[in-house]
Design an enzyme around this catalytic site. Sequence first.
Site, PDB file in Angstrom:
ATOM      1  N   PHE A   1       1.308  -1.396   0.298  1.00  0.00           N
ATOM      2  CA  PHE A   1       0.176  -0.322   0.002  1.00  0.00           C
ATOM      3  C   PHE A   1       0.853   0.869  -0.124  1.00  0.00           C
ATOM      4  CE2 PHE A   1      -1.997   3.502   2.574  1.00  0.00           C
ATOM      5  CZ  PHE A   1      -3.273   3.541   2.181  1.00  0.00           C
ATOM      6  N   ASP A   2       1.815   1.255   0.549  1.00  0.00           N
ATOM      7  CA  ASP A   2       2.751   2.891   1.549  1.00  0.00           C
ATOM      8  C   ASP A   2       3.582   2.602  -0.166  1.00  0.00           C
ATOM      9  OD1 ASP A   2       2.098   0.860   3.317  1.00  0.00           O
ATOM     10  OD2 ASP A   2       3.830   2.345   4.397  1.00  0.00           O
TER      11      ASP A   2
END
Length: 407
Positions: A201-202
Site C-alpha cells: 500500500f505504501d
Amino acid sequence: MTDTYAPRAAVRARPAAGSAVLDVVVPVYNEETDLGPCVRRLHAHLTAHFPYPFRITVADNASVDGTPAVARALADELPEVGVLRLDEKGRGRALRAAWSASPAPVLAYMDVDLSTDLAALLPLVAPLISGHSDLAIGTRLARTSRVVRGAKREVISRGYNLLLRGTLAARFSDAQCGFKAIRADVAAGLLPLVRDTGWFFDTELLVLAQRAGLRIHEVPVDWVDDPDSRVDIVATALADLRGIGRLGRALATGALPLAQLRAQLGRGPLPAPPARVPAGLPRQLVRFAAVGVASTLAYLLLFLLARGPLGAQPANLLALLLTAVANTAANRRLTFGVSGRRHAGRHHLQGLLAFALGLALTSGSLALLHAATRPSRSLELVVLVAANLAATALRFLLLRLAMHHRP
C-alpha cells in the site's frame, strides 16, 4: 510579470476548538502487549511537543486476541484516542479506512512497535501543515539517519528500494519505513486509485504521488529494529513483487489517470524567471560541463579505436554519433532534470540536429587540416578538441532551448 504559482493552502493556524489538526493512525493486529505502552507514549509525546490539537486512532485489523479490549480501555482513558475495528486483515485496508473517515487535515501513521524515534514526528508533519509538501516519509536510508538492525533486514530494505528505482523509477528513498504522513485533500484524490490492501500500500501510494507531481518530503529518522516483528518477510516480498508488476503494467498501459491527478492535485507552474537570469543556469552549466568532459573522452577513445580500420572521417562520424546519443540522454536527465518519455523523441531529434552541426564543425576542421598539410595524430586530436569545444557550446544552447520549451 504574472505569478501563476499556486501554493497549497496551509492548515489554519488557529483551528476550531476540539478539531484535530493531526490524526495519527496506529494499525495493529494481535498487539495486546505492545498497544498500551505505545499509545500512552505517543499520547504523552504529542501532549508535550505537538502545538496543535491531535487525535490517535487505533485501527484494529481483525485481531483475535485481547487487542480490541486494550484499545477500548485506551479510548476510555485518553479522550484523544479513538478506535476503528475492521473485520479483515491488511495494513493498507486499515489505513484506507482510518484516513478516509478522519476529519483531520493532516493524516499520519506509525507502527505499533515505535521503532522510529518520536522526535521526528513534528518535522514529518510540519511541511504538510504549512502547505509546503503533500506527503512526508521517514527514511532510514539518508546519510544522517541512525539505524540499528541486522544485516539481513538492511540488505532486504536497500535491495527493495533499488528495485523500485529500477522498475518504477521511484525517486523517494525509503518506501517501507512505517512512519508516513499525508494531507487529507491529497489522500482523498489518491486513495481511490490504490488497490493494494497490505504492505505494498505504501509503495503504491508514493509512486502515484510522485507520478502526479506531488512533493514528497523526507525526514531522516533514528530507527531501532523490533526483534519481535510479526512481518512474514518471504510472503511480504512475494506480494511486493506482484504489486510492482501490477503497478508497472498499469503505468505502462496508461490505465491510471495520471493527467487528471496532475490537474487535480499538482502544483501550478513556477513564475517565469527574469529574462536575464535563466533558471538554474549556473548549476546546468556545471553539469553540462561534466557530461561534456565525459562525452569528449569517450569520443576521443572511440575515434582512436576506429581511426585505423576506418580512416579519419568515418571514425569521426561513428564516434560523434554514438557519443551524441548518449550525451543527449545524459543531459536530458542530469543537466536539465527531464525524466520520463514525454517529449523524449523531440529532444533526441534536436540532439541529432546539434550532432549534425557538430559533425559539420569537426569534419570541416579535419577537411581543412588535411587540405593544408599531412597532420600527425596528435595535431588531429588538438584540432578535433577545439572543434568539439565550439560544437559543445552550440549543443548547450540548442539543448537548453529544447528542454525548456513547453508547448
